[in-house]
Design a protein around this motif. Structure first.
Motif, PDB file in Angstrom:
ATOM      1  N   THR A 162      20.201  49.116 -16.362  1.00  0.00           N
ATOM      2  CA  THR A 162      20.480  50.545 -16.384  1.00  0.00           C
ATOM      3  C   THR A 162      19.610  51.249 -15.361  1.00  0.00           C
ATOM      4  OG1 THR A 162      18.815  50.899 -18.098  1.00  0.00           O
ATOM      5  CG2 THR A 162      21.071  50.572 -18.843  1.00  0.00           C
ATOM      6  N   ILE A 163      19.939  52.506 -15.141  1.00  0.00           N
ATOM      7  CA  ILE A 163      19.125  53.324 -14.254  1.00  0.00           C
ATOM      8  C   ILE A 163      18.744  54.588 -14.999  1.00  0.00           C
ATOM      9  CG2 ILE A 163      21.089  54.467 -13.157  1.00  0.00           C
ATOM     10  CD1 ILE A 163      19.458  54.262 -10.524  1.00  0.00           C
ATOM     11  N   SER A 164      17.501  54.986 -14.865  1.00  0.00           N
ATOM     12  CA  SER A 164      17.005  56.176 -15.531  1.00  0.00           C
ATOM     13  C   SER A 164      16.116  56.915 -14.535  1.00  0.00           C
ATOM     14  CB  SER A 164      16.204  55.775 -16.767  1.00  0.00           C
ATOM     15  OG  SER A 164      15.533  56.889 -17.297  1.00  0.00           O
ATOM     16  N   GLY A 165      16.566  58.064 -14.078  1.00  0.00           N
ATOM     17  CA  GLY A 165      15.799  58.780 -13.062  1.00  0.00           C
ATOM     18  C   GLY A 165      15.722  57.937 -11.806  1.00  0.00           C
ATOM     19  N   ASN A 166      14.512  57.594 -11.406  1.00  0.00           N
ATOM     20  CA  ASN A 166      14.316  56.757 -10.229  1.00  0.00           C
ATOM     21  C   ASN A 166      14.010  55.316 -10.596  1.00  0.00           C
ATOM     22  OD1 ASN A 166      14.788  58.830  -8.482  1.00  0.00           O
ATOM     23  ND2 ASN A 166      12.646  59.259  -8.075  1.00  0.00           N
ATOM     24  N   LEU A 167      14.180  54.950 -11.860  1.00  0.00           N
ATOM     25  CA  LEU A 167      13.873  53.585 -12.288  1.00  0.00           C
ATOM     26  C   LEU A 167      15.148  52.790 -12.516  1.00  0.00           C
ATOM     27  CD1 LEU A 167      10.935  54.115 -14.798  1.00  0.00           C
ATOM     28  CD2 LEU A 167      10.822  53.487 -12.392  1.00  0.00           C
ATOM     29  N   LEU A 168      15.125  51.551 -12.071  1.00  0.00           N
ATOM     30  CA  LEU A 168      16.250  50.644 -12.226  1.00  0.00           C
ATOM     31  C   LEU A 168      15.744  49.424 -12.971  1.00  0.00           C
ATOM     32  CD1 LEU A 168      19.216  50.145 -11.308  1.00  0.00           C
ATOM     33  CD2 LEU A 168      18.282  49.090  -9.274  1.00  0.00           C
ATOM     34  N   LEU A 169      16.403  49.059 -14.061  1.00  0.00           N
ATOM     35  CA  LEU A 169      16.023  47.884 -14.846  1.00  0.00           C
ATOM     36  C   LEU A 169      16.977  46.746 -14.503  1.00  0.00           C
ATOM     37  CD1 LEU A 169      15.519  49.626 -18.310  1.00  0.00           C
ATOM     38  CD2 LEU A 169      13.831  49.228 -16.528  1.00  0.00           C
ATOM     39  N   LEU A 170      16.416  45.656 -13.983  1.00  0.00           N
ATOM     40  CA  LEU A 170      17.243  44.543 -13.530  1.00  0.00           C
ATOM     41  C   LEU A 170      16.775  43.224 -14.120  1.00  0.00           C
ATOM     42  CD1 LEU A 170      17.541  45.295  -9.725  1.00  0.00           C
ATOM     43  CD2 LEU A 170      19.353  45.401 -11.408  1.00  0.00           C
ATOM     44  N   PRO A 171      17.668  42.521 -14.833  1.00  0.00           N
ATOM     45  CA  PRO A 171      17.283  41.189 -15.311  1.00  0.00           C
ATOM     46  C   PRO A 171      17.238  40.217 -14.136  1.00  0.00           C
ATOM     47  CG  PRO A 171      19.548  41.688 -15.913  1.00  0.00           C
ATOM     48  CD  PRO A 171      18.999  42.903 -15.246  1.00  0.00           C
ATOM     49  N   HIS A 172      16.237  39.352 -14.153  1.00  0.00           N
ATOM     50  CA  HIS A 172      16.123  38.301 -13.128  1.00  0.00           C
ATOM     51  C   HIS A 172      15.554  37.061 -13.800  1.00  0.00           C
ATOM     52  CE1 HIS A 172      11.697  38.797 -12.462  1.00  0.00           C
ATOM     53  NE2 HIS A 172      11.980  40.001 -12.925  1.00  0.00           N
ATOM     54  N   ASN A 173      15.276  36.026 -13.043  1.00  0.00           N
ATOM     55  CA  ASN A 173      14.898  34.738 -13.630  1.00  0.00           C
ATOM     56  C   ASN A 173      13.598  34.766 -14.430  1.00  0.00           C
ATOM     57  OD1 ASN A 173      13.207  35.023 -11.457  1.00  0.00           O
ATOM     58  ND2 ASN A 173      13.597  33.013 -10.588  1.00  0.00           N
ATOM     59  N   ALA A 174      12.721  35.734 -14.212  1.00  0.00           N
ATOM     60  CA  ALA A 174      11.449  35.777 -14.934  1.00  0.00           C
ATOM     61  C   ALA A 174      11.403  36.865 -16.012  1.00  0.00           C
ATOM     62  CB  ALA A 174      10.302  35.977 -13.946  1.00  0.00           C
ATOM     63  N   GLY A 175      12.500  37.574 -16.223  1.00  0.00           N
ATOM     64  CA  GLY A 175      12.522  38.647 -17.215  1.00  0.00           C
ATOM     65  C   GLY A 175      13.313  39.834 -16.722  1.00  0.00           C
ATOM     66  N   ILE A 176      12.790  41.030 -16.982  1.00  0.00           N
ATOM     67  CA  ILE A 176      13.440  42.248 -16.525  1.00  0.00           C
ATOM     68  C   ILE A 176      12.485  42.995 -15.597  1.00  0.00           C
ATOM     69  CG2 ILE A 176      14.398  44.489 -17.202  1.00  0.00           C
ATOM     70  CD1 ILE A 176      15.276  43.214 -19.814  1.00  0.00           C
ATOM     71  N   ALA A 177      12.944  43.255 -14.387  1.00  0.00           N
ATOM     72  CA  ALA A 177      12.131  43.995 -13.422  1.00  0.00           C
ATOM     73  C   ALA A 177      12.403  45.488 -13.576  1.00  0.00           C
ATOM     74  CB  ALA A 177      12.468  43.545 -12.007  1.00  0.00           C
ATOM     75  N   ILE A 178      11.338  46.277 -13.592  1.00  0.00           N
ATOM     76  CA  ILE A 178      11.445  47.730 -13.620  1.00  0.00           C
ATOM     77  C   ILE A 178      11.113  48.189 -12.207  1.00  0.00           C
ATOM     78  CG2 ILE A 178      10.581  49.872 -14.626  1.00  0.00           C
ATOM     79  CD1 ILE A 178       9.730  48.115 -17.071  1.00  0.00           C
ATOM     80  N   ILE A 179      12.119  48.734 -11.525  1.00  0.00           N
ATOM     81  CA  ILE A 179      11.995  49.019 -10.103  1.00  0.00           C
ATOM     82  C   ILE A 179      12.105  50.512  -9.839  1.00  0.00           C
ATOM     83  CG2 ILE A 179      13.122  48.664  -7.862  1.00  0.00           C
ATOM     84  CD1 ILE A 179      14.084  45.963  -9.088  1.00  0.00           C
ATOM     85  N   ASP A 180      11.170  51.035  -9.056  1.00  0.00           N
ATOM     86  CA  ASP A 180      11.263  52.405  -8.564  1.00  0.00           C
ATOM     87  C   ASP A 180      12.188  52.363  -7.354  1.00  0.00           C
ATOM     88  OD1 ASP A 180      10.987  54.925  -7.500  1.00  0.00           O
ATOM     89  OD2 ASP A 180       8.799  54.871  -7.386  1.00  0.00           O
ATOM     90  N   THR A 181      13.330  53.035  -7.435  1.00  0.00           N
ATOM     91  CA  THR A 181      14.324  52.943  -6.365  1.00  0.00           C
ATOM     92  C   THR A 181      13.802  53.468  -5.030  1.00  0.00           C
ATOM     93  OG1 THR A 181      15.314  55.066  -6.993  1.00  0.00           O
ATOM     94  CG2 THR A 181      16.278  53.073  -7.953  1.00  0.00           C
ATOM     95  N   ALA A 182      12.780  54.315  -5.040  1.00  0.00           N
ATOM     96  CA  ALA A 182      12.211  54.840  -3.797  1.00  0.00           C
ATOM     97  C   ALA A 182      11.480  53.761  -3.006  1.00  0.00           C
ATOM     98  CB  ALA A 182      11.263  55.997  -4.097  1.00  0.00           C
ATOM     99  N   THR A 183      11.156  52.625  -3.647  1.00  0.00           N
ATOM    100  CA  THR A 183      10.452  51.544  -2.944  1.00  0.00           C
ATOM    101  C   THR A 183      11.413  50.522  -2.340  1.00  0.00           C
ATOM    102  OG1 THR A 183      10.226  50.154  -4.921  1.00  0.00           O
ATOM    103  CG2 THR A 183       8.457  51.753  -4.482  1.00  0.00           C
ATOM    104  N   ILE A 184      12.714  50.666  -2.603  1.00  0.00           N
ATOM    105  CA  ILE A 184      13.701  49.734  -2.047  1.00  0.00           C
ATOM    106  C   ILE A 184      14.003  50.143  -0.608  1.00  0.00           C
ATOM    107  CG2 ILE A 184      16.041  48.810  -2.223  1.00  0.00           C
ATOM    108  CD1 ILE A 184      15.942  49.523  -5.238  1.00  0.00           C
TER     109      ILE A 184
END
Length: 110
Positions: A5-27
């Motif tokens: 999901t996406i909430s504000g500027n945060l994107l939650l993405l499942p990957h091989n080690a768990g769920i990454a919480i990503i600030d979209t401004a850093t992409i």
């Protein structure tokens, strides 16, 4: 597993080690690799997730991210310059080609 999901500027993405919480401004950019996408971040780290580029295109703010090619979605805050040859240079020094089909829309979006 949780749905990304996406909430504000945060994107939650499942990957091989768990769920990454990503600030979209850093992409910096996202590159399509078959049914996966490789995210490139401003700290030079990368992350591969099992999501297609079209999914990211729909989730990320179209004012900040531009689709420049069938394989690339770019954060326009990291674009350093546009060359008349039809490519862009990112702040990290990388050059990416803009597809002929997307060039007019790209220039309009800047």
């Amino acid at each position: 597993m949780h749905t990304p999901t996406i909430s504000g500027n945060l994107l939650l993405l499942p990957h091989n080690a768990g769920i990454a919480i990503i600030d979209t401004a850093t992409i910096v950019r996202i590159q399509a690799i078959s049914n996966y996408s490789k995210l490139f971040f401003s700290d030079n780290k990368t992350l591969v997730v099992a999501k297609v580029l079209k999914w990211f295109e729909g989730k990320l703010d179209s004012h900040d991210f531009l689709r420049i090619h069938r394989t690339h979605l770019v954060n326009k805050h990291f674009i350093h310059q546009y060359t008349h040859g039809g490519s862009i240079q990112l702040r990290n020094g990388e050059y990416l080609e803009i597809s002929k089909r997307r060039k007019a829309l790209f220039l309009q979006s800047l």
